[in-house]
Design a protein around this motif. Sequence first.
Motif, PDB file in Angstrom:
ATOM      1  N   VAL A 163       0.838  -1.194   0.000  1.00  0.00           N
ATOM      2  CA  VAL A 163       0.000   0.000   0.000  1.00  0.00           C
ATOM      3  C   VAL A 163       0.876   1.247   0.000  1.00  0.00           C
ATOM      4  O   VAL A 163       2.035   1.213   0.429  1.00  0.00           O
TER       5      VAL A 163
ATOM      6  N   ASP B  72      -5.374   6.378   1.032  1.00  0.00           N
ATOM      7  CA  ASP B  72      -6.328   5.960   2.057  1.00  0.00           C
ATOM      8  C   ASP B  72      -5.648   5.401   3.297  1.00  0.00           C
ATOM      9  O   ASP B  72      -6.252   5.361   4.365  1.00  0.00           O
ATOM     10  N   PHE B  73      -4.410   4.969   3.153  1.00  0.00           N
ATOM     11  CA  PHE B  73      -3.685   4.419   4.296  1.00  0.00           C
ATOM     12  C   PHE B  73      -2.868   5.551   4.918  1.00  0.00           C
ATOM     13  O   PHE B  73      -2.008   6.155   4.260  1.00  0.00           O
TER      14      PHE B  73
ATOM     15  N   TRP C  95      -0.203  -5.643   4.439  1.00  0.00           N
ATOM     16  CA  TRP C  95      -1.329  -5.021   5.144  1.00  0.00           C
ATOM     17  C   TRP C  95      -2.426  -6.049   5.403  1.00  0.00           C
ATOM     18  O   TRP C  95      -2.947  -6.671   4.478  1.00  0.00           O
TER      19      TRP C  95
ATOM     20  N   TYR D   8      -3.771   3.654   9.993  1.00  0.00           N
ATOM     21  CA  TYR D   8      -5.131   3.160   9.738  1.00  0.00           C
ATOM     22  C   TYR D   8      -5.553   3.378   8.289  1.00  0.00           C
ATOM     23  O   TYR D   8      -4.960   4.170   7.554  1.00  0.00           O
ATOM     24  N   ASP D   9      -6.584   2.635   7.909  1.00  0.00           N
ATOM     25  CA  ASP D   9      -7.283   2.834   6.644  1.00  0.00           C
ATOM     26  C   ASP D   9      -8.397   3.830   6.911  1.00  0.00           C
ATOM     27  O   ASP D   9      -9.344   3.528   7.644  1.00  0.00           O
TER      28      ASP D   9
ATOM     29  N   ARG E  22     -10.847   4.840   5.402  1.00  0.00           N
ATOM     30  CA  ARG E  22     -12.188   4.477   4.965  1.00  0.00           C
ATOM     31  C   ARG E  22     -12.939   3.667   6.015  1.00  0.00           C
ATOM     32  O   ARG E  22     -14.151   3.469   5.904  1.00  0.00           O
TER      33      ARG E  22
END
Length: 260
Positions: free
Chosen positions: A4, A77-78, A103, A135-136, A138
């Motif tokens: 990621v 997003d990460f 991940w 964190y993600d 989303r």
Amino acid sequence: MPTVHLSVVIITYNEEQNIGRCLEALYDVAEDVVVVDSFSTDRTVAICQQHGVRVVQHAFEGYVAQKNFATTQAQHDFVLQLDADEVLTEELRASIRHAKQHWQHAGYTLTRLTNYCGTWVRHGGWYPDRKLRLYDRRLGEWQGVLLHERFELVSGQSVGTLSGDLLHYSYHSVEQHVSQLNRFTSIAADELWLRGRRKVNLFHLLLKPWWRFLHGYFFRLGFLDGFAGLSIAVISALGVFLKFAKLKFTRSEKAIGEEK
């Protein structure tokens, strides 16, 4: 999941003493670094520009709102959220790189090791100070009222752990600690008011401060940190008293205003 891409987000206001050290430790971790600055009046923005990171100016609306806004400014997003007075250790950087390559969770927690007036504090409830910072975006958001903001994942999500400490350079002097305490206890009193707390008695003003001191200094072994441990325990107890004293006296003006 393939490797990621990671964004680091940092909120700042007049952090010229800290921000450079924080940014220098990110060179091999992130593909994107964004600093959300609350219109600093010192060299914070200039130092960020020297390090080639993006700077977004945004008026401070509270820690929760500011961190949620900063998260939206990330290119990926990460997200790894840091404060300007925090620095990644080599072990933590390696752990983050491994998490990027493998991940598996919605978020990851890390341990924070705090430097207080030149002493690394490992007792008194200050370590391990575990935080969910990777964190993600989303799958959660920053939550809280005025203080003690935290990133909350949606129900049912898994959380992993990172190895290595996040170094937190907190207070350089007792004077700075007391000054910060005065500001934070005012915010904490406001938060109690917003949560519906109205009554304050001798239990809050006398017994709770004493318990805070005894718990931190003796039960959580704060005395093992020497003078730093003693200073933290005493000032923390003072903070409990000030929070409730401000709620009882200063915030009583709010009640008078509401009655009118």
